[in-house]
Write a protein that holds these residues in place. Structure first.
Motif, short mmCIF file in Angstrom:
data_model
loop_
_atom_site.label_atom_id
_atom_site.label_comp_id
_atom_site.label_asym_id
_atom_site.label_seq_id
_atom_site.Cartn_x
_atom_site.Cartn_y
_atom_site.Cartn_z
N ALA A 46 0.75 -1.23 -0.06
CA ALA A 46 -0.23 -0.13 0.11
C ALA A 46 0.86 1.23 0.05
N ALA A 47 0.46 2.26 -0.67
CA ALA A 47 1.07 3.46 -0.66
C ALA A 47 1.03 4.42 0.55
N ARG A 48 2.04 4.78 1.16
CA ARG A 48 1.93 5.44 2.40
C ARG A 48 2.40 6.92 2.67
N ASP A 49 2.02 7.63 3.05
CA ASP A 49 2.68 8.90 3.55
C ASP A 49 3.80 8.77 4.24
N ALA A 50 5.14 8.97 3.94
CA ALA A 50 6.30 8.94 4.53
C ALA A 50 6.21 9.42 5.92
N ALA A 51 5.80 10.73 6.15
CA ALA A 51 5.58 11.26 7.53
C ALA A 51 5.02 10.65 8.55
N SER A 52 3.51 10.30 8.08
CA SER A 52 2.33 9.83 8.97
C SER A 52 2.25 8.45 9.07
N GLY A 53 2.61 7.76 8.00
CA GLY A 53 2.51 6.44 7.75
C GLY A 53 0.91 5.92 7.39
N LEU A 54 0.17 6.86 7.14
CA LEU A 54 -1.35 6.84 6.70
C LEU A 54 -1.23 6.53 5.22
N LEU A 55 -2.04 5.81 4.76
CA LEU A 55 -2.37 5.48 3.37
C LEU A 55 -2.18 7.07 2.70
N ALA A 211 -12.04 4.61 -12.46
CA ALA A 211 -12.06 5.49 -11.23
C ALA A 211 -11.74 4.37 -10.19
N LYS A 212 -11.82 3.35 -10.38
CA LYS A 212 -11.25 2.33 -9.33
C LYS A 212 -9.74 2.63 -8.76
N ASN A 213 -9.12 2.93 -9.55
CA ASN A 213 -7.55 2.97 -9.42
C ASN A 213 -7.34 4.38 -8.41
N SER A 214 -8.58 5.35 -8.22
CA SER A 214 -8.32 6.46 -7.66
C SER A 214 -9.07 6.31 -6.24
N ILE A 215 -9.72 5.45 -5.93
CA ILE A 215 -10.46 5.36 -4.48
C ILE A 215 -9.59 4.50 -3.72
N VAL A 216 -9.46 5.27 -2.36
CA VAL A 216 -8.58 4.88 -1.39
C VAL A 216 -9.52 3.74 -0.36
N SER A 217 -9.12 2.53 -0.66
CA SER A 217 -10.02 1.34 0.31
C SER A 217 -9.00 0.26 0.64
N TYR A 218 -9.16 -0.34 1.80
CA TYR A 218 -8.77 -1.52 2.09
C TYR A 218 -8.91 -2.61 1.25
N VAL A 219 -7.75 -3.43 1.01
CA VAL A 219 -8.17 -4.54 -0.01
C VAL A 219 -8.76 -5.71 0.72
N TRP A 220 -8.50 -5.97 1.94
CA TRP A 220 -9.02 -7.08 2.88
C TRP A 220 -9.87 -6.33 4.01
N VAL A 221 -10.95 -7.23 4.27
CA VAL A 221 -11.93 -6.72 5.34
C VAL A 221 -11.74 -7.74 6.61
N PRO A 222 -11.61 -7.17 7.78
CA PRO A 222 -12.05 -7.98 8.87
C PRO A 222 -13.49 -8.41 9.12
N THR A 223 -13.66 -9.61 8.91
CA THR A 223 -14.92 -10.05 9.20
C THR A 223 -15.61 -9.50 10.68
N ARG A 224 -14.76 -9.44 11.44
CA ARG A 224 -15.48 -8.96 12.80
C ARG A 224 -15.83 -7.48 12.61
#
Length: 316
Positions: A46-55, A211-224
């Motif tokens: 996943a592409a992340r911001d170097a400073a914050s670690g966020l996507l 547009a799918k390449n532009s939408i930020v979202s997790y690839v995997w989802v926890p069932t919980r």
């Protein structure tokens, strides 16, 4: 002879059953290990911001003039982030509104973080953001997409807001005949046994494929976490919640929403006692309204509704 053979047949049956159980358990363990590996691989890629670690694109935003008399809080959907609102927050800020685009707990980092977040933790995060805006601004509007719509409705039911925008809000999953049982039921059945659900770009519900390449979202989802989502939908759609929402409401729907049920959203808004309710339906769009074919019209509908609220409040 038949009497003597019966114990042997029973023994063979139990041996075969034991082997089937062993093979099933081995297959389950293998699938679980593979899913864990794929989740880790997706996190690393996943592409992340170097400073914050966020996507990249997931960081909270504050836009528009700090001294504006009015503010809007944007609440994103499940496994997404504020980036999923596209240009809408910026366009509203350009109209002179103070705009806060929040990041919900467990989002923008790793789906492993999302696995531990409760429904109350999501709602508490919205309460904190709303209280901060209410302390500084005379007019405050909530705008929620998908699960953010459920959270916005819950927040509006317990605290005064001046307007509520529900964009493809989640009050229930869109039903299909081939599901046989409601998706929520399947989820309850599978949750004790399956930890991860694959989402990926394949299940990003947007008709404009590029547009799918532009939408930020997790690839995997926890069932919980998906179970928490359904809990929030049930809470938001309850009669007790809806009966307390009397502010102006704008409902933005995709006619072909494959994720959040348009029928459930209409029913929820119909049950709200607000004297001012608007609904706009977009025939060429899917769940991610702000990235689909009619995104410009969606943005304009949101802007027209929200910017009309402040003059009305001033006159009163």
């Amino acid at each position: 002879m038949e009497t003597n053979a019966a114990p042997g047949r029973r023994l063979r049956f139990f041996k075969h059953a034991a082997w089937i159980c062993i093979l099933a358990a081995s297959g389950y363990a293998g699938c679980a290990m593979m899913a864990e590996h794929l989740v880790e691989k997706a996190d690393q890629a996943a592409a992340r911001d170097a400073a914050s670690g966020l996507l990249v694109g997931a960081a909270p935003q504050e836009l528009g003039p700090e001294d504006a008399p009015c503010a809007a809080l944007f609440i994103h959907g499940f496994v997404g982030c504020g980036q999923n609102f596209g240009d809408a927050p910026r366009l509203l800020a350009e109209q002179g509104w103070r705009v806060r685009v929040m990041l919900l707990p467990g989002h923008g980092t790793s789906p492993r973080d999302l696995e531990q977040v409760s429904a109350d933790a999501f709602l508490d995060a919205v309460r904190v953001e709303l209280a901060a805006l209410r302390a500084r601004y005379g007019t405050v509007v909530l705008a929620g997409h998908s699960m953010g719509g459920a959270l916005a409705a819950l927040a509006a039911s317990e605290s005064h807001v001046d307007g509520l925008v529900l964009a493809a809000p989640y009050f229930g999953v869109t039903k299909r005949w081939y599901y046989v049982l409601p998706p929520e039921t399947w989820l309850d059945i599978s949750a004790p046994f399956i930890r991860w659900l694959y989402k990926g770009k394949l299940f990003l519900q947007v008709n404009r494929r590029e547009a799918k390449n532009s939408i930020v979202s997790y690839v995997w989802v926890p069932t919980r976490a998906a179970c928490v989502l359904t809990e929030l939908g049930r809470r938001a759609g309850s009669r007790e919640t809806l009966a307390k929402i009397d502010c102006p409401v704008l409902l933005l729907l995709a006619a072909g929403d494959a994720a959040a049920s348009p029928e459930a959203a209409r029913s929820a808004v119909d049950a709200m006692p607000s004297s001012h309710k608007e609904c706009q339906v977009f025939s060429r769009s899917n769940h991610h309204l702000f990235f689909d074919y009619e995104r410009d019209a969606v943005n304009q509908a949101l802007l027209d509704f929200i910017t009309a609220l402040y003059p009305a409040n001033m006159e009163s």
